[in-house]
Design an enzyme around this catalytic site. Structure first.
Site, PDB file in Angstrom:
ATOM      1  N   LYS A 120      65.029 121.991  30.789  1.00  0.00           N
ATOM      2  CA  LYS A 120      65.025 123.231  30.000  1.00  0.00           C
ATOM      3  C   LYS A 120      66.175 124.148  30.378  1.00  0.00           C
ATOM      4  O   LYS A 120      66.695 124.874  29.532  1.00  0.00           O
ATOM      5  CB  LYS A 120      63.682 123.962  30.112  1.00  0.00           C
ATOM      6  CG  LYS A 120      62.565 123.173  29.433  1.00  0.00           C
ATOM      7  CD  LYS A 120      61.549 124.029  28.721  1.00  0.00           C
ATOM      8  CE  LYS A 120      60.672 123.121  27.847  1.00  0.00           C
ATOM      9  NZ  LYS A 120      59.492 123.708  27.303  1.00  0.00           N
ATOM     10  N   LYS A 202      61.264 111.817  24.376  1.00  0.00           N
ATOM     11  CA  LYS A 202      59.871 112.122  23.989  1.00  0.00           C
ATOM     12  C   LYS A 202      59.849 112.961  22.707  1.00  0.00           C
ATOM     13  O   LYS A 202      60.784 113.719  22.427  1.00  0.00           O
ATOM     14  CB  LYS A 202      59.105 112.800  25.131  1.00  0.00           C
ATOM     15  CG  LYS A 202      59.327 114.272  25.273  1.00  0.00           C
ATOM     16  CD  LYS A 202      58.208 114.966  26.056  1.00  0.00           C
ATOM     17  CE  LYS A 202      58.375 116.475  25.911  1.00  0.00           C
ATOM     18  NZ  LYS A 202      57.264 117.293  26.269  1.00  0.00           N
ATOM     19  N   LYS A 205      58.298 119.294  19.801  1.00  0.00           N
ATOM     20  CA  LYS A 205      58.241 120.197  18.655  1.00  0.00           C
ATOM     21  C   LYS A 205      59.478 121.080  18.558  1.00  0.00           C
ATOM     22  O   LYS A 205      59.735 121.701  17.535  1.00  0.00           O
ATOM     23  CB  LYS A 205      56.961 121.032  18.654  1.00  0.00           C
ATOM     24  CG  LYS A 205      56.689 121.851  19.901  1.00  0.00           C
ATOM     25  CD  LYS A 205      55.448 122.683  19.690  1.00  0.00           C
ATOM     26  CE  LYS A 205      54.471 122.852  20.800  1.00  0.00           C
ATOM     27  NZ  LYS A 205      54.793 122.825  22.180  1.00  0.00           N
TER      28      LYS A 205
HETATM   29  P1  ATP Z   1      58.215 121.429  23.836  1.00  0.00           P
HETATM   30  O1  ATP Z   1      58.208 120.108  23.108  1.00  0.00           O
HETATM   31  O2  ATP Z   1      58.386 122.597  22.938  1.00  0.00           O
HETATM   32  O3  ATP Z   1      59.076 121.427  25.047  1.00  0.00           O
HETATM   33  P2  ATP Z   1      55.765 120.527  24.822  1.00  0.00           P
HETATM   34  O4  ATP Z   1      55.156 119.985  23.587  1.00  0.00           O
HETATM   35  O5  ATP Z   1      56.332 119.578  25.810  1.00  0.00           O
HETATM   36  O6  ATP Z   1      56.777 121.640  24.406  1.00  0.00           O
HETATM   37  P3  ATP Z   1      53.272 121.835  25.392  1.00  0.00           P
HETATM   38  O7  ATP Z   1      53.106 122.286  23.999  1.00  0.00           O
HETATM   39  O8  ATP Z   1      52.854 122.851  26.364  1.00  0.00           O
HETATM   40  O9  ATP Z   1      54.752 121.389  25.683  1.00  0.00           O
HETATM   41  O10 ATP Z   1      52.469 120.485  25.666  1.00  0.00           O
HETATM   42  C1  ATP Z   1      51.085 120.421  25.477  1.00  0.00           C
HETATM   43  C2  ATP Z   1      50.551 119.084  25.918  1.00  0.00           C
HETATM   44  O11 ATP Z   1      51.118 118.021  25.138  1.00  0.00           O
HETATM   45  C3  ATP Z   1      50.868 118.723  27.372  1.00  0.00           C
HETATM   46  O12 ATP Z   1      49.684 118.201  27.968  1.00  0.00           O
HETATM   47  C4  ATP Z   1      51.945 117.688  27.285  1.00  0.00           C
HETATM   48  O13 ATP Z   1      51.884 116.787  28.366  1.00  0.00           O
HETATM   49  C5  ATP Z   1      51.588 116.982  25.989  1.00  0.00           C
HETATM   50  N1  ATP Z   1      52.776 116.370  25.356  1.00  0.00           N
HETATM   51  C6  ATP Z   1      53.903 117.005  24.982  1.00  0.00           C
HETATM   52  N2  ATP Z   1      54.776 116.150  24.390  1.00  0.00           N
HETATM   53  C7  ATP Z   1      54.168 114.918  24.403  1.00  0.00           C
HETATM   54  C8  ATP Z   1      54.560 113.607  23.943  1.00  0.00           C
HETATM   55  N3  ATP Z   1      55.713 113.396  23.334  1.00  0.00           N
HETATM   56  N4  ATP Z   1      53.681 112.599  24.109  1.00  0.00           N
HETATM   57  C9  ATP Z   1      52.484 112.799  24.705  1.00  0.00           C
HETATM   58  N5  ATP Z   1      52.059 114.008  25.162  1.00  0.00           N
HETATM   59  C10 ATP Z   1      52.880 115.058  25.024  1.00  0.00           C
END
Ligand code: ATP
Ligand code: LTN
Length: 336
Positions: A120, A202, A205
């Site tokens: 980040k 990965k 969003k």
């Molecule tokens: P950003 O993508 O904006 O960096 P994020 O989606 O990684 O944010 P959060 O919204 O806080 O972060 O994640 C919420 C949950 O979703 C966490 O438990 C994280 O481990 C899970 N998660 C995030 N991305 C993935 C993915 N690609 N596959 C599986 N689990 C995920």
């Protein structure tokens, strides 16, 4: 003679999600799907981690809207406020308070090793703020305040959970049993859903390429279109393999939403082309997300209902959080 019934207390689960936009299929399969399923077996506590969200600059009106949307989405997912505690992190001040305490038991070196911080800070090079650096300490406070046994998260959060466990052990080592040392609960299928456009990254969003992720509230047409465009390979064979990251990702997604094993999926599409396979994945995902979208539409406009739920949720959460926080303060030597 009266019978003595022994009631074993349910184990406790805690997790949070940041209100930084509409969650993706990755968030759903990696974490949120489990949140609903765990409610019968465990005592569950779920929060919208709004304090974490400002580690990246947020537009105030958008943040406010996203906090409401995320809270409504938890209801739409099937989190039952009668069974589970659901609240907004900033409504329970003990999170920020315990975070300060824990930050004095966390080393600069261990925070510097966090891959999310490195990623980040590279992505937002103009705003490498102290909150981004101490983010895992706040996350440790979120967790340790509630003494959970399990924390359901996607695989990317494993490192943050490890540091929460280390901080808990360190604190307990000095002051005795204050915190429970929790276990991560990471699903076998869906733990790491990859981008549809670059399956080595990965699904996220915050990706600039809108075709790389499926949002949980996307329309059926958009979902199917994004899967049709998903990057695969030139072999035209539906087979799980490390050298086929695109197809393997789609097999994982299809398994996670249909409950079929990877072998069953390979058999189902034996001799069939990628076109047919991608359409089936798109349709299965749209079918799985549709009931959530319908429920979301029905609750999002009812602000009074949401407000009543998040207020009650915060009161119930704070009752638990306060006890742990005061115990930690007392152990450190504060006058209470
Ligand atoms: P950003 O993508 O904006 O960096 P994020 O989606 O990684 O944010 P959060 O919204 O806080 O972060 O994640 C919420 C949950 O979703 C966490 O438990 C994280 O481990 C899970 N998660 C995030 N991305 C993935 C993915 N690609 N596959 C599986 N689990 C995920
Ligand atoms: N860092 C998490 C969100 C989060 C969290 C938590 C998850 C904040 N506090 C406590 C589990 C427990 C993420 O998913 N990005």
């Amino acid at each position: 003679m009266s019978e003595i019934i022994e009631v074993t207390p349910k184990k406790r689960v805690l997790s949070c999600i940041q209100p930084t936009g509409i969650p993706t299929l990755g968030n759903y399969l990696g974490a949120l799907k489990n949140w609903k399923n765990m409610q019968d077996e465990f005592e569950c506590i779920y929060a919208v981690a709004d304090l974490h969200a400002i580690t990246v600059r947020q537009e105030p009106a958008a943040l406010r809207k996203n906090i409401y949307s995320m809270f409504a989405l938890l209801l739409a997912l099937g989190i039952d406020p009668e069974k589970s505690i659901m609240f907004i992190q900033s409504h329970v001040p003990e999170h920020a308070q315990l975070s300060w305490l824990l930050s004095c038991y966390t080393q600069f070196g261990e925070l510097s090793r966090m891959t999310q911080f490195k990623d980040k800070s590279a992505k937002h090079a103009d705003n490498v703020n102290a909150g981004l650096f101490t983010y895992p300490v706040l996350m440790a406070a979120d967790i340790l305040l509630y003494k959970p046994d399990f924390v359901p998260v996607g695989a990317d959060q494993k490192q943050h959970l490890e540091i929460a466990r280390d901080i808990a052990c360190r604190f307990n080592g000095i002051y005795g049993d204050v915190f429970t040392v929790p276990e991560a609960y990471i699903p076998k299928i869906g733990a790491r859903v990859m981008s549809l456009q670059d399956p080595t990254k990965k699904m996220s969003k915050s990706d600039e390429n809108l075709n790389s992720f499926v949002g949980m509230l996307d329309s059926r047409d958009d979902i199917i279109r994004k899967f049709k465009r998903a990057v695969t390979d030139s072999e035209a064979c539906v087979r799980l393999s490390e050298d086929k990251p695109g197809v393997s990702n789609l097999i994982g997604i299809y398994s996670a939403v249909t409950g079929k094993t990877a072998e069953e999926v390979e058999r189902e599409f034996d001799g069939k082309g990628y076109g047919e396979f991608k359409l089936a994945v798109g349709e299965a995902v749209a079918d799985a997300l549709n009931p959530i979208k319908e429920k979301y539409d029905s609750v999002i406009s009812d602000k009074a209902y949401l407000e009543q739920l998040y207020k009650t949720g915060a009161e119930n959460a704070e009752r638990i959080a306060r006890k742990t926080y005061f115990k930690a303060m007392k152990k450190v030597g504060y006058v209470l």
